[in-house]
Design a protein around this motif. Structure first.
Motif, PDB file in Angstrom:
ATOM      1  N   LYS A  38      33.451  29.565  24.960  1.00  0.00           N
ATOM      2  CA  LYS A  38      34.053  30.138  26.149  1.00  0.00           C
ATOM      3  C   LYS A  38      34.023  31.656  26.083  1.00  0.00           C
ATOM      4  O   LYS A  38      34.217  32.250  25.023  1.00  0.00           O
ATOM      5  CB  LYS A  38      35.499  29.666  26.299  1.00  0.00           C
ATOM      6  N   VAL A  39      33.769  32.258  27.218  1.00  0.00           N
ATOM      7  CA  VAL A  39      33.812  33.722  27.293  1.00  0.00           C
ATOM      8  C   VAL A  39      35.251  34.187  27.334  1.00  0.00           C
ATOM      9  O   VAL A  39      35.619  35.212  26.748  1.00  0.00           O
ATOM     10  CB  VAL A  39      33.045  34.216  28.537  1.00  0.00           C
ATOM     11  N   GLY A  40      36.080  33.433  27.992  1.00  0.00           N
ATOM     12  CA  GLY A  40      37.506  33.760  28.116  1.00  0.00           C
ATOM     13  C   GLY A  40      38.097  33.030  29.302  1.00  0.00           C
ATOM     14  O   GLY A  40      37.390  32.689  30.262  1.00  0.00           O
ATOM     15  N   ASP A  41      39.379  32.757  29.213  1.00  0.00           N
ATOM     16  CA  ASP A  41      40.047  32.085  30.318  1.00  0.00           C
ATOM     17  C   ASP A  41      40.241  33.053  31.479  1.00  0.00           C
ATOM     18  O   ASP A  41      40.649  34.206  31.289  1.00  0.00           O
ATOM     19  CB  ASP A  41      41.397  31.539  29.867  1.00  0.00           C
ATOM     20  N   VAL A  42      39.924  32.584  32.666  1.00  0.00           N
ATOM     21  CA  VAL A  42      40.060  33.406  33.868  1.00  0.00           C
ATOM     22  C   VAL A  42      41.072  32.731  34.784  1.00  0.00           C
ATOM     23  O   VAL A  42      40.873  31.587  35.206  1.00  0.00           O
ATOM     24  CB  VAL A  42      38.711  33.562  34.594  1.00  0.00           C
ATOM     25  N   ALA A  43      42.144  33.454  35.083  1.00  0.00           N
ATOM     26  CA  ALA A  43      43.177  32.907  35.961  1.00  0.00           C
ATOM     27  C   ALA A  43      42.708  32.960  37.409  1.00  0.00           C
ATOM     28  O   ALA A  43      41.966  33.856  37.815  1.00  0.00           O
ATOM     29  CB  ALA A  43      44.476  33.695  35.793  1.00  0.00           C
ATOM     30  N   LYS A  44      43.162  31.991  38.187  1.00  0.00           N
ATOM     31  CA  LYS A  44      42.772  31.946  39.601  1.00  0.00           C
ATOM     32  C   LYS A  44      43.237  33.185  40.338  1.00  0.00           C
ATOM     33  O   LYS A  44      42.555  33.675  41.255  1.00  0.00           O
ATOM     34  CB  LYS A  44      43.349  30.692  40.241  1.00  0.00           C
ATOM     35  N   VAL A  45      44.378  33.720  39.914  1.00  0.00           N
ATOM     36  CA  VAL A  45      44.883  34.907  40.598  1.00  0.00           C
ATOM     37  C   VAL A  45      43.954  36.099  40.379  1.00  0.00           C
ATOM     38  O   VAL A  45      43.773  36.937  41.281  1.00  0.00           O
ATOM     39  CB  VAL A  45      46.323  35.220  40.121  1.00  0.00           C
ATOM     40  N   GLU A  46      43.320  36.167  39.217  1.00  0.00           N
ATOM     41  CA  GLU A  46      42.358  37.254  38.976  1.00  0.00           C
ATOM     42  C   GLU A  46      41.142  37.124  39.888  1.00  0.00           C
ATOM     43  O   GLU A  46      40.640  38.119  40.431  1.00  0.00           O
ATOM     44  CB  GLU A  46      41.887  37.227  37.512  1.00  0.00           C
ATOM     45  N   ILE A  47      40.690  35.894  40.060  1.00  0.00           N
ATOM     46  CA  ILE A  47      39.517  35.664  40.911  1.00  0.00           C
ATOM     47  C   ILE A  47      39.836  36.012  42.360  1.00  0.00           C
ATOM     48  O   ILE A  47      39.052  36.680  43.043  1.00  0.00           O
ATOM     49  CB  ILE A  47      39.063  34.196  40.784  1.00  0.00           C
ATOM     50  N   ASP A  48      41.001  35.577  42.820  1.00  0.00           N
ATOM     51  CA  ASP A  48      41.390  35.858  44.204  1.00  0.00           C
ATOM     52  C   ASP A  48      41.636  37.347  44.419  1.00  0.00           C
ATOM     53  O   ASP A  48      41.271  37.894  45.475  1.00  0.00           O
ATOM     54  CB  ASP A  48      42.638  35.058  44.563  1.00  0.00           C
ATOM     55  N   ASP A  49      42.246  38.000  43.435  1.00  0.00           N
ATOM     56  CA  ASP A  49      42.479  39.439  43.555  1.00  0.00           C
ATOM     57  C   ASP A  49      41.168  40.206  43.628  1.00  0.00           C
ATOM     58  O   ASP A  49      41.037  41.174  44.390  1.00  0.00           O
ATOM     59  CB  ASP A  49      43.311  39.945  42.371  1.00  0.00           C
ATOM     60  N   ASN A  50      40.190  39.785  42.832  1.00  0.00           N
ATOM     61  CA  ASN A  50      38.877  40.434  42.867  1.00  0.00           C
ATOM     62  C   ASN A  50      38.220  40.250  44.235  1.00  0.00           C
ATOM     63  O   ASN A  50      37.609  41.174  44.788  1.00  0.00           O
ATOM     64  CB  ASN A  50      37.994  39.841  41.772  1.00  0.00           C
ATOM     65  N   TYR A  51      38.372  39.045  44.786  1.00  0.00           N
ATOM     66  CA  TYR A  51      37.813  38.737  46.110  1.00  0.00           C
ATOM     67  C   TYR A  51      38.415  39.636  47.193  1.00  0.00           C
ATOM     68  O   TYR A  51      37.703  40.233  48.010  1.00  0.00           O
ATOM     69  CB  TYR A  51      38.083  37.262  46.406  1.00  0.00           C
ATOM     70  N   LEU A  52      39.749  39.768  47.155  1.00  0.00           N
ATOM     71  CA  LEU A  52      40.425  40.600  48.149  1.00  0.00           C
ATOM     72  C   LEU A  52      40.134  42.075  47.930  1.00  0.00           C
ATOM     73  O   LEU A  52      40.016  42.848  48.888  1.00  0.00           O
ATOM     74  CB  LEU A  52      41.936  40.335  48.094  1.00  0.00           C
ATOM     75  N   ARG A  53      40.005  42.464  46.673  1.00  0.00           N
ATOM     76  CA  ARG A  53      39.734  43.874  46.373  1.00  0.00           C
ATOM     77  C   ARG A  53      38.401  44.312  46.966  1.00  0.00           C
ATOM     78  O   ARG A  53      38.290  45.416  47.525  1.00  0.00           O
ATOM     79  CB  ARG A  53      39.739  44.085  44.857  1.00  0.00           C
ATOM     80  N   ILE A  54      37.389  43.471  46.850  1.00  0.00           N
ATOM     81  CA  ILE A  54      36.065  43.812  47.400  1.00  0.00           C
ATOM     82  C   ILE A  54      36.142  43.971  48.916  1.00  0.00           C
ATOM     83  O   ILE A  54      35.581  44.911  49.487  1.00  0.00           O
ATOM     84  CB  ILE A  54      35.037  42.738  47.001  1.00  0.00           C
ATOM     85  N   LYS A  55      36.870  43.054  49.567  1.00  0.00           N
ATOM     86  CA  LYS A  55      37.030  43.180  51.012  1.00  0.00           C
ATOM     87  C   LYS A  55      37.738  44.486  51.375  1.00  0.00           C
ATOM     88  O   LYS A  55      37.335  45.193  52.315  1.00  0.00           O
ATOM     89  CB  LYS A  55      37.829  41.996  51.556  1.00  0.00           C
TER      90      LYS A  55
END
Length: 642
Positions: free
Chosen positions: A596-613
């Motif tokens: 595994k590269v590392g555990d990724v929390a769903k909140v991190e993924i969603d925050d990244n998505y919103l940040r790009i927008k």
């Protein structure tokens, strides 16, 4: 027969006296023959008579009969020999001499006649050497390369083949993999198990940097990872192992295929735009050059190049491109033109003109297809992977060699395949350069991705020590996804080809490529008085299309390319690749899972998505504010005619 009669006369003389069949002239002849030694022993004259019979049978040529069976002739011959040899025992029975003599002569003569009949039948048998080979397998065998030819780049696969009914060991020596490798075969023919896995393991063992397109993740990735662990100490600079996987983000590194430092001019943006758009719309490949195909590509190119130039590429990622495309035209066109880059202005001008003139139907036809298509990629998971910079795509950098595995999902191939195509397109641009480390590119199920310049890569990368392996199921699959012309170029430009079972046009094409060999032919003519066989030689296909269509799993045909330093006379092969199944299974049982590269929390993924927008909205707002506040840029503001 005279000798046999004299034998009876000598050893049954008492019976001949009783029958009054003695003649002085016969006795004079016998007195003369006794000096030759023929009658010194009972069996001497008898075996001599049999020997003379066999000599006569050798010269006998009866009319051939295709209905005669070898078994019948051998039975008659065997029974006759037994009767002829064992009839002497009859003389030991307690009976009158005349009875025993008559019985002995009758049985001996019968045995003699059976030997005569059986031998004559043997000469009439129709022996067709090829009659038992109804599929002509033996005639289609030919000598193959039995030497092991190795070098620092080679791939060597042990095999065995049939030569005129004898099983011999051979080697498939791919001594120059830089001339391209095409591995074809229907599902289950053994492409991965017998060929591709060995390309991966042997090239890692020999110090290659590597890229692997793993269509069914992690079938090939786990092989590459465990081989990497075993041989990484052999590299001059120890490589790093990276994975791109959109399904399980804990197993995926992050990489930006539009990394700004790798995009030196607008042609890089154009190539990236073309790759992603054609990867998402495969039917456009056959329509290249059409107005409604080139327009969306140019539109996406302008977006990519604008983000590359804006603040030194701070927002130059594919997610930012997707989001910027969704901005209203009233804001989008001024923002793009505000960069004052002539290249962008040229690309945007046709769209701007259509918008200003109110040609919305035309404009939507040009742009909407790009916006709708790219919107398929707008997912938090894809944005997460595509917006990071864990590694760069220069996998064969001598100072930072890499082994990169990119996984696909057969159920999401249309979306993932387009993104992976972009990765591959950008990677090839960086790999195919001089002065880099030797590298190996392995594409399993190659038609599921789109790479426009694969023929150019194979043609030019040889001098840069880039090996390319393409796995396909059938040439028709290439034609469907790449178009007929491109598919034919790919199939014809590779120097090494290995094929398992394929059918149809693919089998015919390969059969013609492998050439012809001289084969024996027999023809049989039977008439009322005679039977004749004529034999001839003629050139026939070395490996017919029907043979290729019926290959077993692990059985491969193909041709390899050689080098001036290592000549291969027998380039064509038809053999069965030898795998040590027990050893491979034991090795697989001990494989370590891909880490595994590392555990990724769903909140991190969603925050990244919103940040790009939010970053795109902020970019547009700041640029529009700059345009409003700068009188020299006021002319960039647009409004459409009603």
């Amino acid at each position: 027969m005279v000798l046999l009669f004299l034998h009876f006369y000598v050893y049954c003389y008492g019976a001949f006296i009783a029958w009054r069949l003695t003649y002085p002239i016969v006795e004079k002849v016998l007195i003369t023959l006794i000096r030759t030694g023929l009658f010194t022993h009972f069996y001497t004259s008898k075996l001599s008579a049999l020997g003379l019979l066999l000599v006569s049978l050798i010269g006998y040529r009866g009319r051939k009969d295709e209905n005669l069976k070898l078994f019948r002739a051998l039975c008659l011959l065997s029974v006759g020999l037994v009767m002829y040899g064992c009839s002497a025992w009859l003389l030991l029975l307690p009976s009158p001499v005349t009875v025993l003599a008559g019985l002995y002569m009758a049985v001996t003569i019968l045995g003699y006649l059976l030997v005569l009949n059986g031998g004559a039948l043997l000469s009439r048998l129709l022996r067709q050497r090829l009659a038992g080979d109804i599929f002509n397998r033996l005639q289609e065998t030919f000598p193959q390369e039995e030497r092991l030819l190795e070098n620092e780049f080679s791939i060597n696969l042990p095999a065995r083949y049939n030569l005129k009914g004898k099983i011999r060991r051979s080697w498939i020596n791919i001594i120059n993999p830089f001339r391209g490798i095409l591995v074809a075969g229907t599902p289950g023919s053994g492409k991965s198990y017998f060929v591709i896995r060995h390309i991966i393991t042997q090239h890692i063992q020999k110090g290659f940097s590597m890229f692997i397109y793993d269509f069914k993740f992690d079938d090939l990735s786990i092989i590459a990872y465990n081989t990497f662990l075993k041989y990484k100490h052999l590299y001059p600079v120890e490589p790093k192992f990276y994975i791109i996987n959109f399904d399980d983000l804990s197993l995926s590194h992050r990489c930006n295929p539009l990394y700004p430092d790798s995009m030196t001019d607008i042609t890089d943006a154009t190539e990236s735009s073309r790759t992603i758009m054609l990867g998402l719309n495969r039917e456009w490949i056959r329509k290249t050059g059409d107005f409604f195909v080139e327009s969306p590509i140019n539109f996406v190119t302008s977006i990519i190049w604008f983000l590359r130039k804006y603040k030194d590429g701070k927002y130059c990622t594919l997610p930012h491109v997707i989001e910027l495309m969704q901005i209203n035209y009233d804001q989008l066109f001024p923002v793009l033109r505000a960069s004052l880059d002539p290249a962008i202005d040229v690309l945007v001008n046709p769209f701007l003109t259509a918008y200003v003139n109110g040609a919305m139907e035309q404009l939507e036809g040009q742009i909407a297809s790009a916006k709708i298509t790219m919107a398929r990629l707008a997912s938090p998971q894809l944005y997460w992977v595509l917006s990071g910079n864990d590694f760069t795509l220069d996998i064969n950098n001598p100072q930072e060699p890499k082994i990169v595995c990119m996984g696909n999902n057969p159920q999401k191939v249309q979306v993932y395949g387009a993104v992976l195509s972009l990765y591959i397109s950008r990677m090839i641009k960086l790999v195919n350069r001089k002065g880099q480390q030797k590298s190996s590119l392995v594409f399993d199920e190659f038609p599921t991705i789109y790479f426009n310049s694969i023929d150019g890569l194979i043609a030019t990368a040889r001098s840069n020590r880039v090996s390319t392996c393409l796995g396909v199921q059938d040439f028709s699959q290439l034609r469907k996804d790449y178009g007929r012309e491109q598919a034919e170029v790919i199939a014809n430009i590779v120097g090494n080809i290995l094929s398992g079972q394929v059918v149809g046009d693919t089998a015919k094409t390969l059969s013609e490529r492998f050439g012809r060999i001289m084969q024996d032919r027999e023809s049989l003519s039977i008439n009322a008085s005679d039977t004749s066989i004529s034999k001839s030689k003629q050139l026939e296909a070395a490996i017919p299309a029907s043979r290729i269509s019926n290959l077993s799993s692990g059985e491969f045909v193909g041709a390899v390319a050689d080098d001036p330093q290592q000549k291969i006379d027998q380039k064509v092969f038809h053999n069965e690749i030898i795998n040590d199944h027990a050893a491979l299974k034991a090795e697989q049982d001990n494989y370590k899972l891909v880490p595994k590269v590392g555990d990724v929390a769903k909140v991190e993924i969603d925050d990244n998505y919103l940040r790009i927008k939010e970053e795109i909205i902020g970019l547009v707002d700041s640029e529009m504010e700059r345009i409003y506040d700068t009188p020299e840029l006021a002319h960039l503001l647009v409004s459409k005619e009603e």
